[in-house]
Design an enzyme around this catalytic site. Structure first.
Site, PDB file in Angstrom:
ATOM      1  N   LYS B  49      23.349 -28.835  37.039  1.00  0.00           N
ATOM      2  CA  LYS B  49      24.017 -27.587  36.532  1.00  0.00           C
ATOM      3  C   LYS B  49      23.219 -26.261  36.726  1.00  0.00           C
ATOM      4  O   LYS B  49      24.016 -25.138  36.959  1.00  0.00           O
ATOM      5  CB  LYS B  49      24.586 -27.684  35.330  1.00  0.00           C
ATOM      6  CG  LYS B  49      25.690 -28.791  35.078  1.00  0.00           C
ATOM      7  CD  LYS B  49      27.045 -28.729  36.100  1.00  0.00           C
ATOM      8  CE  LYS B  49      28.226 -29.658  35.727  1.00  0.00           C
ATOM      9  NZ  LYS B  49      29.159 -29.829  36.727  1.00  0.00           N
ATOM     10  N   SER B 263      26.469 -40.557  33.139  1.00  0.00           N
ATOM     11  CA  SER B 263      27.054 -40.059  34.582  1.00  0.00           C
ATOM     12  C   SER B 263      26.382 -40.587  35.599  1.00  0.00           C
ATOM     13  O   SER B 263      26.876 -41.133  36.873  1.00  0.00           O
ATOM     14  CB  SER B 263      27.397 -38.594  34.669  1.00  0.00           C
ATOM     15  OG  SER B 263      26.042 -38.018  34.480  1.00  0.00           O
TER      16      SER B 263
END
Lengths: 122, 321
Positions: B49, B263
């Site tokens: 991110k 994830s």
């Protein structure tokens, strides 16, 4: 020919509460028509009047998104597993939502989104 | 490559490492099928991110939406919040994060440590409520800037300009790119770049399939698809359940020594599926996949130890990716 179909909570009103139902069909479209003969109204929640899958519905055959396998024309085989899920936002927002859901469980589902936020800067 | 003027300059340029033990064994004489991990946990705050946060802030600066001393508002308590907090600190902005009031204290501490301020929304409304709260606050403070990662083109652009070119430079023989589908920024940006440069490249999405409680919150008519999402960029899209994600996350650290979040396990599961298909079809494959972040932030779930059934139960009802 039996195909196992997993129904999301929100659509179980059409299946008498059943989480998993069985159906038959050579394609996904055929399967949904077959399911609708026993669970009336289900197909209309998944397929639009224009005859395509609803934008906010995801359908997977053996864990693969049917939109990449021909959508309603996706071929099915005996023993396949079909999963229907509503589209949700995942990604970065995950843990905030996770905590909310984990603590409040299903009760969170009945809180209307219009509830007045009592935001507090701490 | 080892010296940078500031932490922001150290964003991206992450290593691509081979997975010789997890790559499938091919029959003698058959073309090789290899798995490659893009270690995005090596970014400044430890997740992929950072790339999106940096690009979204820079875009807002160049558009004149952000000026020194401005306040950024974002509904997040995850990796994007941490990345934005770091970028905001170094670029001179104030960051306000909106999140449900019952988020773990660990998350709150981490964000505050990086300098973010937190506005809590009522826990009972979950993520919908937090997003609604964020929108209301945004209306009350029109001068605050909401970057909104799900619809911000700079999120995908970050990957078009950095992740994609890095992958192609390190792995010119790439045949598959596999990443997670959340905001969809990674897949849209990297996918578009690789499709332009590599004939026949497969862009594969791995989407987490959560426990029922998560979906129970959604009426189908109130569903949500991120504005950034364009299905034509993808070749295939897999739904990966909690058990498979946990299994692969554990396998990755046990077999290859890479300690990642869940994830990443979901992404590895899809990467292995396409790799094994290539073996079956006798095709050469270089499958690159994303390691989104390290496992540190998820240790408290307890899902790294015990049986798979225990781990699945521990993550039930959580948005683990």
């Amino acid at each position: 020919m039996a195909i196992e179909v997993r129904i999301p909570t929100i659509l179980r009103t059409y299946t008498g509460g059943a989480k998993v139902v069985e159906g038959a069909g050579d394609t996904l479209g055929d399967l949904l028509t077959d399911l609708d003969s026993r669970h009336g109204g289900l197909r209309a929640r998944l397929v639009t009047d224009a005859g395509v899958l609803h934008r906010f519905v995801n359908v997977y055959v053996n864990d693969e998104d049917v939109r990449f396998l021909g959508a309603l024309d996706a071929k099915l085989n005996d023993g396949d597993s079909v999963t229907i899920l509503p589209a949700v936002a995942g990604g970065a927002f995950g843990f905030a939502a996770a905590a909310a859901i984990a603590s409040h469980g299903a009760a969170a589902a009945v809180v209307p989104p219009s509830v007045t936020p009592r935001a507090v800067v701490r | 490559m080892a010296r940078y003027d500031s932490l922001l300059d150290a964003c991206g340029g992450t290593p691509l490492v081979g997975l010789p033990r997890l790559s499938p064994v091919v029959p003698e004489g058959a073309p090789p099928v290899r798995l490659w991990a893009k270690l995005e946990d090596r970014n400044p705050t430890g997740s992929i991110k950072d790339r999106a946060a940096l690009f979204m802030v820079r875009r807002a600066e160049s558009d004149g939406r952000l000026r020194p001393g401005d306040t950024i508002l974002e509904p997040t308590s995850g990796n994007t919040g941490i990345s934005l907090a770091m970028v905001a600190k170094l670029r001179g902005y104030r960051l306000v994060c909106v999140m449900p009031e019952n988020v773990s204290t660990e998350r709150v501490q981490l964000l505050r440590m990086y300098g973010a301020e937190i506005i809590f929304s009522p826990a009972a409304g979950g993520s919908n409520q937090a997003v609604a709260t964020a929108k209301q606050i945004s209306a009350e403070h029109p001068d605050w800037v909401m970057l909104y990662q799900y619809g911000n083109e700079a999120n995908a652009r970050a990957h078009f300009e950095t992740t994609g070119p890095e992958l192609l430079q390190d792995l010119p023989t790439i045949t598959h790119f596999v990443a997670g589908l959340g905001t969809t920024g990674t897949l849209m940006g990297t996918g578009r770049y690789l499709r332009e440069k590599v004939d026949g490249i497969q862009i594969v999405a791995a989407e987490p399939r959560y426990g029922e409680l998560v979906y129970g919150l959604r009426n189908i008519d109130e569903g949500y698809v991120p504005e950034l999402y364009d299905a034509t960029v993808l070749t295939r899209r897999f739904s990966v359940g909690t058990r498979d994600a946990v299994l692969r996350t554990r396998q990755l650290v046990e077999v290859e020594g890479i300690f990642a979040g869940f994830s990443t396990g979901a992404i590895l599961h899809a990467a292995l599926a396409v790799a094994h298909e290539a073996v079956r079809d006798g095709r050469r494959a270089d499958v690159a996949f994303v390691v989104c972040d390290g496992g540190w932030k998820y240790l408290s779930t307890g899902a790294y130890g015990g049986t798979l059934a225990d781990a699945e139960e521990a993550l039930e009802g959580q948005l683990w990716a």
